[in-house]
Design a protein around this motif. Structure first.
Motif, PDB file in Angstrom:
ATOM      1  N   SER A 106      -8.716   7.364   3.585  1.00 37.85           N
ATOM      2  CA  SER A 106     -10.062   7.560   3.056  1.00 37.85           C
ATOM      3  C   SER A 106     -10.220   9.018   2.676  1.00 37.85           C
ATOM      4  O   SER A 106      -9.757   9.917   3.372  1.00 37.85           O
ATOM      5  CB  SER A 106     -11.125   7.150   4.075  1.00 37.85           C
ATOM      6  N   GLU A 131      -8.217   2.256  -2.000  1.00 35.69           N
ATOM      7  CA  GLU A 131      -7.559   0.953  -2.098  1.00 35.69           C
ATOM      8  C   GLU A 131      -6.372   1.032  -3.057  1.00 35.69           C
ATOM      9  O   GLU A 131      -6.216   2.013  -3.786  1.00 35.69           O
ATOM     10  CB  GLU A 131      -8.563  -0.104  -2.579  1.00 35.69           C
ATOM     11  N   TYR A 188       0.842  -1.199   0.000  1.00 37.90           N
ATOM     12  CA  TYR A 188       0.000   0.000   0.000  1.00 37.90           C
ATOM     13  C   TYR A 188       0.877   1.249   0.000  1.00 37.90           C
ATOM     14  O   TYR A 188       0.649   2.194  -0.758  1.00 37.90           O
ATOM     15  CB  TYR A 188      -0.934   0.003   1.215  1.00 37.90           C
ATOM     16  N   ARG A 228      -5.798   1.953   5.614  1.00 39.43           N
ATOM     17  CA  ARG A 228      -5.933   2.670   4.358  1.00 39.43           C
ATOM     18  C   ARG A 228      -6.096   4.156   4.629  1.00 39.43           C
ATOM     19  O   ARG A 228      -6.205   4.592   5.773  1.00 39.43           O
ATOM     20  CB  ARG A 228      -7.165   2.180   3.581  1.00 39.43           C
ATOM     21  N   CYS A 265      -7.596   5.247   8.064  1.00 39.48           N
ATOM     22  CA  CYS A 265      -8.762   4.504   8.547  1.00 39.48           C
ATOM     23  C   CYS A 265      -8.480   3.010   8.453  1.00 39.48           C
ATOM     24  O   CYS A 265      -7.479   2.583   7.892  1.00 39.48           O
ATOM     25  CB  CYS A 265     -10.006   4.863   7.728  1.00 39.48           C
ATOM     26  N   THR A 266      -9.379   2.238   8.997  1.00 38.17           N
ATOM     27  CA  THR A 266      -9.354   0.786   8.834  1.00 38.17           C
ATOM     28  C   THR A 266     -10.443   0.442   7.838  1.00 38.17           C
ATOM     29  O   THR A 266     -11.600   0.831   8.014  1.00 38.17           O
ATOM     30  CB  THR A 266      -9.602   0.077  10.173  1.00 38.17           C
ATOM     31  N   SER A 267     -10.073  -0.245   6.766  1.00 41.47           N
ATOM     32  CA  SER A 267     -11.039  -0.604   5.726  1.00 41.47           C
ATOM     33  C   SER A 267     -11.995  -1.665   6.256  1.00 41.47           C
ATOM     34  O   SER A 267     -11.728  -2.308   7.280  1.00 41.47           O
ATOM     35  CB  SER A 267     -10.311  -1.117   4.485  1.00 41.47           C
ATOM     36  N   SER A 270     -14.117   8.094  -0.278  1.00 40.86           N
ATOM     37  CA  SER A 270     -14.345   6.689   0.050  1.00 40.86           C
ATOM     38  C   SER A 270     -13.001   6.103   0.484  1.00 40.86           C
ATOM     39  O   SER A 270     -11.974   6.785   0.439  1.00 40.86           O
ATOM     40  CB  SER A 270     -14.901   5.936  -1.166  1.00 40.86           C
ATOM     41  N   VAL A 271     -12.994   4.838   0.881  1.00 46.02           N
ATOM     42  CA  VAL A 271     -11.742   4.176   1.258  1.00 46.02           C
ATOM     43  C   VAL A 271     -10.891   4.038  -0.012  1.00 46.02           C
ATOM     44  O   VAL A 271     -11.381   3.603  -1.061  1.00 46.02           O
ATOM     45  CB  VAL A 271     -12.008   2.801   1.902  1.00 46.02           C
TER      46      VAL A 271
END
Length: 148
Positions: free
Chosen positions: A110, A116, A14, A108, A100-102, A113-114
């Motif tokens: 955000s 990826e 990531y 991830r 954040c935590t997906s 939106s999250v």
């Protein structure tokens, strides 16, 4: 301390995609600056001196292109200037994202939106595609362009 950065719970793939996205945008942004410099010689001093944001650079580029004599290349440059301003928003969404935590439990960023890995890869591809088109114009049409 040494290696404290490794305490941040985020996967290497990531971070690699995020770094590539940041780098490809920086490359695109400077491709815009160099095209702007060919349209308005010495404008780079203003861009660098004022430490302009990408959005301000994009608007300055758009204005410079708008004032060029009509030609098919100017139309292409206008489209690329608009595309760059849209890509600035994509970059801002990513780089100003919040950790954040997906839903899958991955760490991830955000934005709207999250974000990826595939989103980062798609953004980087879009940045490079726009940059390559500008590069072609920079070394083609703009290499012999002179302010009239």
């Amino acid at each position: 301390m040494k290696d404290d950065r490794l305490r941040t719970p985020v996967e290497s793939d990531y971070v690699e995609a995020l770094g590539r996205t940041a780098y490809t945008f920086a490359s695109l942004e400077w491709q815009v600056v160099w095209c702007l410099e060919k349209i308005r010689p010495n404008d780079i001093r203003k861009v660098v001196g004022e430490e302009m944001t990408a959005g301000k650079i994009g608007k300055r580029f758009q204005d410079a292109v708008r004032n060029m004599p009509k030609s098919p290349e100017r139309e292409l440059l206008q489209n690329l200037a608009s595309e760059f301003l849209q890509l600035v928003q994509v970059r801002n969404n990513i780089m100003h994202g919040k950790p954040c935590t997906s839903p899958k439990g991955d760490q991830r960023l955000s934005g709207s939106s999250v974000i990826e890995i595939v989103d980062l890869e798609n953004a980087a591809d879009d940045f490079v595609e726009c940059s390559c088109k500008l590069n072609d114009l920079s070394y083609g049409f703009l290499s012999s362009y002179s302010v009239k």
